[in-house]
Design a protein around this motif. Structure first.
Motif, PDB file in Angstrom:
ATOM      1  N   LYS A 188       9.155  -2.702   4.517  1.00 46.74           N
ATOM      2  CA  LYS A 188       8.679  -1.777   5.547  1.00 46.74           C
ATOM      3  C   LYS A 188       7.190  -1.476   5.355  1.00 46.74           C
ATOM      4  O   LYS A 188       6.425  -1.387   6.322  1.00 46.74           O
ATOM      5  CB  LYS A 188       9.475  -0.473   5.531  1.00 46.74           C
ATOM      6  N   THR A 189       6.780  -1.336   4.096  1.00 44.40           N
ATOM      7  CA  THR A 189       5.369  -1.073   3.795  1.00 44.40           C
ATOM      8  C   THR A 189       4.506  -2.262   4.195  1.00 44.40           C
ATOM      9  O   THR A 189       3.452  -2.094   4.821  1.00 44.40           O
ATOM     10  CB  THR A 189       5.194  -0.736   2.305  1.00 44.40           C
ATOM     11  N   GLU A 190       4.949  -3.465   3.858  1.00 45.32           N
ATOM     12  CA  GLU A 190       4.188  -4.663   4.228  1.00 45.32           C
ATOM     13  C   GLU A 190       4.039  -4.766   5.746  1.00 45.32           C
ATOM     14  O   GLU A 190       2.945  -5.028   6.265  1.00 45.32           O
ATOM     15  CB  GLU A 190       4.866  -5.918   3.682  1.00 45.32           C
TER      16      GLU A 190
ATOM     17  N   SER B 208       4.275  -2.330   7.987  1.00 45.24           N
ATOM     18  CA  SER B 208       3.426  -1.226   8.464  1.00 45.24           C
ATOM     19  C   SER B 208       1.957  -1.494   8.181  1.00 45.24           C
ATOM     20  O   SER B 208       1.094  -1.261   9.037  1.00 45.24           O
ATOM     21  CB  SER B 208       3.852   0.089   7.818  1.00 45.24           C
ATOM     22  N   GLU B 209       1.654  -1.973   6.986  1.00 45.40           N
ATOM     23  CA  GLU B 209       0.259  -2.266   6.643  1.00 45.40           C
ATOM     24  C   GLU B 209      -0.304  -3.382   7.524  1.00 45.40           C
ATOM     25  O   GLU B 209      -1.470  -3.328   7.926  1.00 45.40           O
ATOM     26  CB  GLU B 209       0.138  -2.621   5.167  1.00 45.40           C
TER      27      GLU B 209
ATOM     28  N   ALA C 158       9.510   4.974   3.765  1.00 41.48           N
ATOM     29  CA  ALA C 158       9.062   3.942   4.713  1.00 41.48           C
ATOM     30  C   ALA C 158       8.499   4.578   5.973  1.00 41.48           C
ATOM     31  O   ALA C 158       7.507   4.090   6.540  1.00 41.48           O
ATOM     32  CB  ALA C 158      10.225   3.013   5.043  1.00 41.48           C
TER      33      ALA C 158
ATOM     34  N   VAL D 274       4.820   5.701   5.588  1.00 41.48           N
ATOM     35  CA  VAL D 274       3.873   4.597   5.708  1.00 41.48           C
ATOM     36  C   VAL D 274       3.729   4.166   7.163  1.00 41.48           C
ATOM     37  O   VAL D 274       2.641   3.853   7.631  1.00 41.48           O
ATOM     38  CB  VAL D 274       4.312   3.392   4.834  1.00 41.48           C
TER      39      VAL D 274
END
Length: 188
Positions: free
Chosen positions: A63-65, A67-68, A122, A125
């Motif tokens: 989820k972070t990847e 979102s980033e 998540a 972010v």
């Protein structure tokens, strides 16, 4: 004295878990995860404690990847359509470029093993991306619908668009753009 943990081993375990969850679902065995990661079986538990903890860390990492990726080079606070288009192009592009990560994230997203704490982490972010969707729907038919429901609709539309692009790469741009227009009309 215990040996220091290796970030390389931890990342190998996460990568193996992602690959196997994408291929086999949440029932992927920890022994198989260890084999694919080229680590002893016990290392899975040394680094993550439990399989559930591993799945939760994988969920937050994916989820972070995503979102980033979406938030990188996001246009400023101006035009909400432009921001939503950026979000859409980046999200669908990430899904097409990372089909295994997308499949694993889809499996994890509906799992009851993912804790509320992981979902909240998540969401923090993803907050700026969610804010774009919220702004886009502020005057449309979905303005009074729960934001979680709107988010699920957007996620489903993105997933459907990614699936169609993966099956017909020759029409990727047409499908991506049609998906965005459908999303924009649904929100506005």
């Amino acid at each position: 004295m215990a040996r220091p943990r290796s970030e390389e081993k931890r990342e190998a375990i996460l990568a193996a878990a992602m690959e196997l969850v994408a291929e086999q679902g949440l029932g992927a065995a920890t022994a198989e995860i260890a084999r694919v990661a080229h680590v002893p079986h016990g290392s899975v538990f040394t680094y993550f404690g439990t399989k559930s903890a591993l799945l939760n860390e994988l969920y937050v990492a994916l989820k972070t990847e995503l979102s980033e990726t979406i938030l990188e080079a996001m246009p400023g606070d101006g035009d909400v359509r432009e921001q939503l288009h950026h979000l859409w192009v980046c999200w669908t592009g990430w899904g097409v470029s990372n089909p295994s990560k997308r499949r694993a994230l889809a499996q994890l997203g509906v799992s009851d093993q993912i804790t509320e704490a992981s979902r909240k982490a998540a969401a923090v972010v993803a907050g700026p991306a969610v804010a774009v969707v919220n702004r886009a729907r502020s005057t449309g038919a979905l303005r009074d619908a729960p934001l979680a429901y709107v988010g699920a609709l957007v996620e489903t539309m993105a997933g459907t668009t990614i699936d169609f692009i993966l099956h017909d790469r020759g029409n990727a741009e047409v499908v991506r753009d049609a998906g965005f227009e459908a999303l924009w009309q649904a929100l506005r």
